[in-house]
Write a protein that holds these residues in place. Sequence first.
Motif, short mmCIF file in Angstrom:
data_model
loop_
_atom_site.label_atom_id
_atom_site.label_comp_id
_atom_site.label_asym_id
_atom_site.label_seq_id
_atom_site.Cartn_x
_atom_site.Cartn_y
_atom_site.Cartn_z
N ASN A 59 -14.21 13.17 32.15
CA ASN A 59 -15.49 13.88 32.25
C ASN A 59 -16.65 13.15 31.58
OD1 ASN A 59 -14.39 15.96 33.74
ND2 ASN A 59 -14.09 17.31 31.98
N MET A 61 -17.00 9.73 32.08
CA MET A 61 -17.13 8.45 32.78
C MET A 61 -18.55 8.24 33.30
SD MET A 61 -13.59 8.31 35.01
CE MET A 61 -13.81 6.60 35.53
N GLN A 62 -18.96 7.00 33.33
CA GLN A 62 -20.24 6.60 33.91
C GLN A 62 -19.98 5.77 35.16
OE1 GLN A 62 -23.21 7.75 32.58
NE2 GLN A 62 -21.77 8.91 31.31
N THR A 94 -14.07 20.51 40.32
CA THR A 94 -15.19 19.73 39.75
C THR A 94 -16.37 20.61 39.35
OG1 THR A 94 -16.31 19.27 41.87
CG2 THR A 94 -14.51 17.79 41.23
N GLY A 115 -22.29 13.69 41.49
CA GLY A 115 -21.27 12.77 41.04
C GLY A 115 -20.19 12.56 42.09
N LEU A 117 -16.06 10.78 42.38
CA LEU A 117 -14.91 10.09 41.81
C LEU A 117 -13.98 9.64 42.92
CD1 LEU A 117 -13.99 12.60 38.95
CD2 LEU A 117 -15.24 10.45 38.68
N CYS A 128 -15.20 5.90 38.81
CA CYS A 128 -16.39 6.74 38.87
C CYS A 128 -17.43 6.04 39.74
CB CYS A 128 -16.95 6.98 37.47
SG CYS A 128 -18.43 8.02 37.46
N ALA A 131 -21.81 9.31 38.21
CA ALA A 131 -21.51 10.23 37.11
C ALA A 131 -22.04 11.63 37.42
CB ALA A 131 -22.13 9.72 35.82
#
Length: 274
Positions: A59, A61-62, A94, A115, A117, A128, A131
């Motif tokens: 949660n 992550m960039q 999410t 975001g 993923l 990622c 973000a």
Amino acid sequence: MPAAHVHEWEAMKTIFRLHIVGTDAATARDAARDCFERLEYLETKLSRFVEGGDIWRLNRMQAGDVLHISDPCHRCLLMAFDGYEKTGGLFDVTLGRAITHIKDEVPGKPTVKSGRLHVDPEHATVVCKAAGLEIDFGGIGKGFALDELKTTLVEWEVPGALLCAGASSLLAYGPNAWPVQLAAEKNRLRLDLHNAALSASGSGQQGEHIVHPADFGPAERPRAWALAATAARAEIWSTAAMLMTAEDLQYLAPKEPELTAIYAETAGAVERVF
């Protein structure tokens, strides 16, 4: 119903309870201890509240970050994203920020999620792309844990058990059928749970925590129950069924081979809707 050896443990903000049958007390105790050690490990991998855990790191992550995660977290993520596809996007893990916004009664609607993923289907790796998403496994995490505990008990050659995560997620295996009740305002429906899982979703205990992913609108119904082959799959469908119209159910539910039945509270009464 034979007498059961009952063992319980607190984890994932609920009480896990094992009703073990068909074996002696010493074996049941040792098997339960192994289960609870497994449960403690799973909590570190599946809970967003464990600092430094897989979901906690995920949660944060960039864009461009690559994260290697544990095998349980990887399998649970893949199942959750598969559930998203099969339910037409109604089951969505999410929405962590939106659910927190609603639970905390923050004024106004939550901001639209953003975001992206990518979860590698073959390797326990997440990339990622953009973000902004916050994963909250919620019920599917508890269901996944029950499925893992069943595997542990089978490895111990325990012939049968009823496994519970609170009152909302149940998994039975073995020769015995376990009586359970689906309770609504006007009636109760008894089921015999046999080699299957049952999940219940509703707003009674946790408030309005199930919202439509598209507009954060309220659920279609106050309660829903799903009967499925695994506890994780039952959790997916009981949550999604809260948001499904009759047309959604007719179109989507038959496409899930692990789903046996869906029940819902309609006008205060429990009825089977699939």
